[in-house]
Write an enzyme that holds these catalytic residues in place. Structure first.
Site, PDB file in Angstrom:
ATOM      1  N   ARG A  55      46.408  30.451  43.934  1.00 43.03           N
ATOM      2  CA  ARG A  55      45.742  29.168  44.111  1.00 43.03           C
ATOM      3  C   ARG A  55      45.475  28.558  42.736  1.00 43.03           C
ATOM      4  NH1 ARG A  55      47.377  30.095  48.306  1.00 43.03           N
ATOM      5  NH2 ARG A  55      46.405  30.005  50.382  1.00 43.03           N
ATOM      6  N   ARG A  78      46.829  43.355  48.145  1.00 44.88           N
ATOM      7  CA  ARG A  78      48.065  43.732  48.829  1.00 44.88           C
ATOM      8  C   ARG A  78      49.298  43.096  48.199  1.00 44.88           C
ATOM      9  NH1 ARG A  78      45.882  41.625  54.371  1.00 44.88           N
ATOM     10  NH2 ARG A  78      45.094  40.149  52.835  1.00 44.88           N
ATOM     11  N   ILE A  79      49.230  41.780  47.911  1.00 45.77           N
ATOM     12  CA  ILE A  79      50.397  41.109  47.347  1.00 45.77           C
ATOM     13  C   ILE A  79      50.674  41.639  45.945  1.00 45.77           C
ATOM     14  CG2 ILE A  79      51.322  38.890  46.575  1.00 45.77           C
ATOM     15  CD1 ILE A  79      49.843  37.567  48.876  1.00 45.77           C
ATOM     16  N   GLU A  98      47.981  18.855  46.344  1.00 40.53           N
ATOM     17  CA  GLU A  98      49.193  19.180  47.097  1.00 40.53           C
ATOM     18  C   GLU A  98      49.263  18.334  48.364  1.00 40.53           C
ATOM     19  OE1 GLU A  98      49.599  23.348  47.892  1.00 40.53           O
ATOM     20  OE2 GLU A  98      49.503  23.920  45.780  1.00 40.53           O
ATOM     21  N   GLY A 156      55.773  29.957  48.199  1.00 41.55           N
ATOM     22  CA  GLY A 156      55.650  31.410  48.149  1.00 41.55           C
ATOM     23  C   GLY A 156      55.737  32.065  49.514  1.00 41.55           C
ATOM     24  N   HIS A 179      54.822  25.132  46.213  1.00 43.52           N
ATOM     25  CA  HIS A 179      54.051  26.001  47.106  1.00 43.52           C
ATOM     26  C   HIS A 179      54.943  26.580  48.209  1.00 43.52           C
ATOM     27  CE1 HIS A 179      49.698  26.830  48.614  1.00 43.52           C
ATOM     28  NE2 HIS A 179      50.491  27.885  48.760  1.00 43.52           N
ATOM     29  N   ASP A 181      53.390  27.914  41.420  1.00 43.86           N
ATOM     30  CA  ASP A 181      53.774  27.516  42.776  1.00 43.86           C
ATOM     31  C   ASP A 181      52.642  26.763  43.466  1.00 43.86           C
ATOM     32  OD1 ASP A 181      55.616  27.575  45.018  1.00 43.86           O
ATOM     33  OD2 ASP A 181      54.301  29.053  45.948  1.00 43.86           O
TER      34      ASP A 181
END
Length: 325
Positions: free
Chosen positions: A236, A154-155, A264, A286, A284, A259
């Protein structure tokens, strides 16, 4: 219920319309990150429901064993950070709306932003003019260049639409099933994996991280990219073989816009992905927009309310409800 929200770093949720959905509950918002399970357990020991910000906190047996009052965890999307079996063992219901019909437009927009910022040298140009030095160099035009999208989801489809709107050529690579769907939709699929990397000016990866996809982008893939090509990762970090991107960047041959990182939050300012001039890093962000948060947490808070009313929704481990209490 006693609801604890973890990792709301900028105390954003209390200012969003969706927060009103928790009006009937006793809500505690934690605006920092506590990685130690023992210390985190002391904070949330009275919690009956935990609300998560995506994958910012890992939920395992070590934490769950110290939370005797916890009844449910509410979040949105995939859950590789949660030990579902441990949740079931401790009588905790996990609810997560998988939003199968809605891409994260925020993540897609950020992908395009990284591509534009890298090609037009926006961070360098901003730093230059603020330093009184005017122009810092010459950027590149995106129109007519080839964007390779790895993963037919989808993205990626949203990114493809943005890219086509500015005149880019789009080609795809994915799993066998993903490539078949792309071809059925009339999209351009590269003739081979090697050709995909060799002929893409920009490669952007959009794949869910799971055991089968961990390390799916290899050192050979990155080495096959043309000189001055751009590799973009807003999905990721674990999708790339550990250390492969850093090694390829060190050759000063390709560029990267990332990103996501193995560690993290990443606060090591000496990390090569933060220091190398060929890399554009962002922390990160997004999916980090007010609009996206209101969309996501509206679903999450609906899950909390449904559970409180005795009719839980979006259950990941529904069999837990069949166990005697």
């Amino acid at each position: 219920m006693k609801v604890h929200i973890l990792d709301d770093w900028f105390d954003t949720l209390r200012g969003l319309p969706c927060f009103e959905k928790l009006a009937a509950h006793e809500v505690t918002v934690w605006t920092d990150h506590e990685p130690d399970p023992a210390l985190l357990a002391k904070r949330v020991v009275n919690a009956e429901a935990l609300v998560l910000f995506r994958e910012r906190t890992k939920i395992g047996a070590d934490l769950l064993s110290q939370l005797p009052n916890l009844k449910m965890i509410s979040q949105r999307s995939v859950y590789p950070h949660i030990d579902v079996a441990a949740c079931s063992d401790h009588g905790v219901l996990l609810c997560s709306n998988m939003h199968s019909d809605t891409p994260s437009y925020a993540a897609a927009e950020h992908t395009l932003a990284l591509i534009l910022a890298s090609y037009r040298q926006i961070p360098e140009q901003v730093a230059s003019i603020r330093n009184g030095d005017w122009q810092a160099g010459v950027g590149r035009t995106l129109r007519g260049r080839t964007l390779g999208l790895y993963g037919y989801g989808r993205i990626a489809k949203a990114v493809a639409a943005y890219a086509k709107a500015i005149g880019m050529q789009v080609q795809w690579w994915s799993s066998d099933e993903g490539r078949a769907r792309a071809e059925a939709d009339g999209e351009t699929v590269a003739p081979s994996r090697q050709a995909f990397f060799e002929t893409s000016d920009i490669v952007s990866v959009h794949v869910r991280l799971k055991p089968a996809t961990r390390g799916c982008i290899t050192a050979d893939d990155l080495a096959a990219m043309p000189s001055r090509a751009l590799f973009v990762n807003t999905s990721r970090s674990g999708l790339v073989v550990e250390g492969a991107l850093e090694a390829e960047i060190a050759r000063n041959r390709i560029f990267a816009a990332v990103d996501v990182f193995e560690q993290e939050p990443l606060t090591d300012t000496s990390h090569p992905l933060l220091t190398h001039p060929n890399v554009l890093p962002t922390p990160h962000i997004g999916y980090v927009t007010e609009d996206e948060f209101d969309l996501q947490f509206s679903d999450i808070f609906d899950q909390v309310n449904a559970f409180a009313e005795g009719a839980p929704i979006h259950m990941i481990n529904p069999d837990i409800r069949k166990k005697p209490t």
